[in-house]
Motif scaffolding. Structure first.
Motif, short mmCIF file in Angstrom:
data_model
loop_
_atom_site.label_atom_id
_atom_site.label_comp_id
_atom_site.label_asym_id
_atom_site.label_seq_id
_atom_site.Cartn_x
_atom_site.Cartn_y
_atom_site.Cartn_z
N GLY A 107 6.55 -0.26 -3.67
CA GLY A 107 5.63 -0.98 -4.61
C GLY A 107 4.22 -0.79 -4.27
N ALA A 108 3.86 0.14 -3.62
CA ALA A 108 2.41 0.47 -3.30
C ALA A 108 1.71 0.86 -4.62
CB ALA A 108 2.23 1.29 -2.00
N ARG A 109 0.28 0.63 -4.73
CA ARG A 109 -0.46 1.14 -5.65
C ARG A 109 -1.11 2.68 -5.30
NH1 ARG A 109 0.30 -1.21 -10.54
NH2 ARG A 109 0.62 -3.62 -10.16
N PRO A 110 -1.34 3.47 -6.11
CA PRO A 110 -1.84 4.72 -5.66
C PRO A 110 -3.33 4.63 -4.96
CG PRO A 110 -1.79 4.56 -8.01
CD PRO A 110 -1.20 3.33 -7.63
N GLY A 111 -4.26 3.88 -5.41
CA GLY A 111 -5.49 3.81 -5.17
C GLY A 111 -5.57 3.27 -3.60
N VAL A 112 -4.90 2.27 -3.33
CA VAL A 112 -4.54 1.64 -1.98
C VAL A 112 -4.12 2.94 -1.01
CG1 VAL A 112 -3.42 0.03 -0.61
CG2 VAL A 112 -4.51 -0.60 -2.52
N THR A 113 -2.79 3.44 -1.37
CA THR A 113 -2.35 4.47 -0.75
C THR A 113 -3.21 5.38 -0.44
OG1 THR A 113 -0.30 3.93 -1.82
CG2 THR A 113 -0.29 5.98 -0.76
N VAL A 114 -4.23 5.97 -1.21
CA VAL A 114 -5.02 7.02 -0.78
C VAL A 114 -5.79 6.70 0.22
CG1 VAL A 114 -7.38 8.02 -1.75
CG2 VAL A 114 -5.19 7.91 -3.17
N GLY A 301 4.92 3.76 8.93
CA GLY A 301 4.25 2.49 9.46
C GLY A 301 2.98 2.67 8.06
N LEU A 302 2.36 3.73 8.01
CA LEU A 302 1.19 3.80 6.82
C LEU A 302 1.75 3.36 5.53
CD1 LEU A 302 -0.80 6.67 8.42
CD2 LEU A 302 -1.49 4.25 8.42
N ALA A 303 2.94 4.35 5.15
CA ALA A 303 3.49 3.69 3.78
C ALA A 303 3.72 2.24 3.56
CB ALA A 303 4.86 4.57 3.77
N ALA A 304 4.49 1.55 4.79
CA ALA A 304 4.75 0.20 4.59
C ALA A 304 3.24 -0.74 4.38
CB ALA A 304 5.41 -0.13 5.78
N SER A 305 2.45 -0.08 5.26
CA SER A 305 1.04 -0.98 5.21
C SER A 305 0.53 -0.66 3.94
CB SER A 305 0.28 -0.23 6.08
OG SER A 305 0.53 -0.64 7.60
N SER A 311 0.41 -5.57 -2.38
CA SER A 311 0.59 -6.67 -2.64
C SER A 311 -0.04 -7.89 -2.41
CB SER A 311 2.11 -6.97 -2.27
OG SER A 311 2.24 -7.09 -0.97
N TRP A 312 -0.77 -7.97 -1.33
CA TRP A 312 -1.55 -8.83 -0.60
C TRP A 312 -2.96 -9.12 -1.40
CZ3 TRP A 312 -6.18 -8.17 2.42
CH2 TRP A 312 -6.43 -9.43 3.06
N ALA A 313 -3.61 -7.89 -1.91
CA ALA A 313 -4.99 -8.22 -2.45
C ALA A 313 -4.95 -8.02 -3.87
CB ALA A 313 -5.82 -7.36 -1.44
N PRO A 314 -4.67 -8.89 -4.69
CA PRO A 314 -4.81 -8.71 -6.37
C PRO A 314 -6.18 -8.08 -6.56
CG PRO A 314 -3.75 -10.82 -5.80
CD PRO A 314 -4.34 -10.26 -4.41
#
Length: 466
Positions: A107-114, A301-305, A311-314
């Motif tokens: 459920g991650a967002r691409p920008g956050v994942t980058v 761990g980075l993928a989970a973070s 999800s934590w920061a709308p």
């Protein structure tokens, strides 16, 4: 289109780091792995005995990454060390893509994942060299994704395809690097969590099928089930190498990687993605016991973070979904890495090893060489058998300790005489180099960087008497 526009950018965030890591080939293993790849291509067979040394010639030995070695051999044949370095560096954005695949499934967002991937993988810079372990960092996240796919597949997407995919990925993985049984461990940890959560016969059967498929895939290698025994022997012979030790012997980078993995396990637990949390925690524990496994735990761990932060920061989600802001920050990220890469110079395939000195060694001489210099000699001078190299499982701790005593101990050169050694390649600052410099029986052939090559002036006493 959305994926191509957003998720497709994620691997590109690591391109500057990839180019940076292609600048220097620092792993001694890389050189003898290239030679093995060339030999496999030439003979169409995987070696099962040593042919590169004079101290262990004919001893049983099996390469643990013959498939990866073939890739290196092909790259060397087509483009020399520069292409070897670039090929290995290409795995870095692929690792990022695998990380992003797991993050997206959670459920991650691409920008956050980058940002999580680009900053987090910087911790692993020291591990991202030309080595078959790169394959492990790609395969581990994909294993967890395929398990999730198998358990959530509907009738149109039958779970058998995902399970077959697990078997296939392990068959490829084990031949590129024999660490593939790690995937079976990950599946077991995550699968048991799924069973406890679901408590249904269907989930239990699918998990059992996934583990069985992965195990069968691991058997598709030249050693079969004895692969595990070989891996254990390598571990036992590598006790003196830092990355095979526990986290207690690690430095700041290793501790940071462990903390990153633990944070990822906590993030997965916070999302109630318990199977991923258990798998990451298990790999973190394994990495604390053996540092070599920490990068796998860190990537997971980075993928989970990334998923947890999404999800934590709308407000962050809104920020990263805005194309203008995403483009600006992505550009800043790439520019920052590019400045760092440019500041140290970009020379793909550059080597810190004394390649010129190796080229000048007399043909077929009986060489005594330093541990880390054996690999380059094997590649560049296959006509000169080495006394040792970084295939430590071949020689064993006792033989390597004896060689270290000759090179760095306070004794004389009697061992060189007894073993009929006719040339030496050693660091210029070593005690052995200082002794040979003042020994009239030896003369300096050449000095290259921090290493010096010596050649014996006259045959050793035993050769004369014989």
């Amino acid at each position: 289109m959305g994926f191509a526009r957003r998720w497709g950018w994620v691997p590109l965030a690591l391109l500057p780091l990839a180019l940076l890591r292609s600048g220097t080939l620092a792993e001694s293993d890389t050189f003898w792995q290239i030679r093995i790849g060339l030999d496999v291509l030439r003979t169409r067979s995987v070696p099962d005995a040593d042919t590169y040394s004079w101290t262990a010639t004919g001893a049983e030995w099996h390469p643990n990454s013959w498939g990866f070695d073939v890739l290196l051999g092909l790259a060397y044949r087509w483009g020399g060390l520069a292409l070897v370095a670039l090929l290995s560096a290409a795995f870095i954005p692929i690792i990022c893509a695998a990380l992003a695949t797991l993050a997206r499934a959670m459920g991650a967002r691409p920008g956050v994942t980058v940002w999580v991937a680009a900053t987090g993988l910087m911790l692993l810079t020291g591990w991202l060299s030309a080595r078959p372990q790169l394959v492990d960092y790609v395969a581990a996240p994909l294993v967890l994704v395929l398990l999730e796919t198998a358990l959530t597949a509907d009738r149109r997407q039958h779970p058998i395809f995902a399970i077959a995919g697990l078997g296939a990925i392990h068959a490829v993985w084990v031949n590129l690097h024999n660490a593939a049984p790690i995937g079976v461990i990950l599946l077991t940890c995550a699968g048991l969590s799924h069973i406890v959560m679901a408590r249904t016969l269907r989930v239990g059967a699918l998990v059992a099928g996934a583990i069985a498929a992965a195990a069968l895939g691991c058997l598709a290698n030249p050693l079969g089930w004895t692969l595990v025994q070989q891996a254990w022997s390598v571990r036992a012979a590598s006790a003196d190498i830092t990355e095979w030790r526990s986290i207690l012997d690690g430095g700041p980078a290793e501790i940071a990687a462990l903390l990153t993995a633990l944070a990822g396990a906590a993030a997965a637990a916070g999302l109630r993605r318990w199977p991923v949390a258990v798998a990451v925690a298990a790999m973190a524990a394994a990495g604390a016991y053996t540092i070599r496994l920490l990068p796998i735990a860190c990537v997971l761990g980075l993928a989970a973070s990334a998923a947890w932060l999404s999800s934590w920061a709308p407000s962050a989600q809104y920020f990263f979904r805005r194309r203008k802001f995403f483009s600006v920050w992505f550009g800043v990220l790439l520019a920052g890495q590019a400045v760092v890469a440019a500041s140290i110079g970009m020379h793909p395939g550059r080597s810190t090893y004394p390649l010129a000195a190796i080229a000048r060694l007399p043909a077929a001489c009986r060489l005594f060489n330093s541990y880390l210099l054996g690999g380059p000699v094997i590649l560049l001078r296959p006509d000169v058998p080495v006394s040792q190299d970084s295939r430590n499982d071949l020689y064993g701790a006792a033989a390597l300790d004896e060689a270290a005593a000759v090179e760095f101990g306070d004794g004389g050169t009697s061992w060189l005489d007894e073993q009929q050694v006719t040339c030496v390649l050693t660091p210029s600052a070593s005690p052995l180099a200082r002794r040979l410099t003042t020994d009239e029986r030896w003369h300096i052939l050449t000095t290259d960087g921090d290493s010096t090559a010596f050649v014996r002036r006259t045959p050793p006493a035993r050769a004369v008497n014989g």
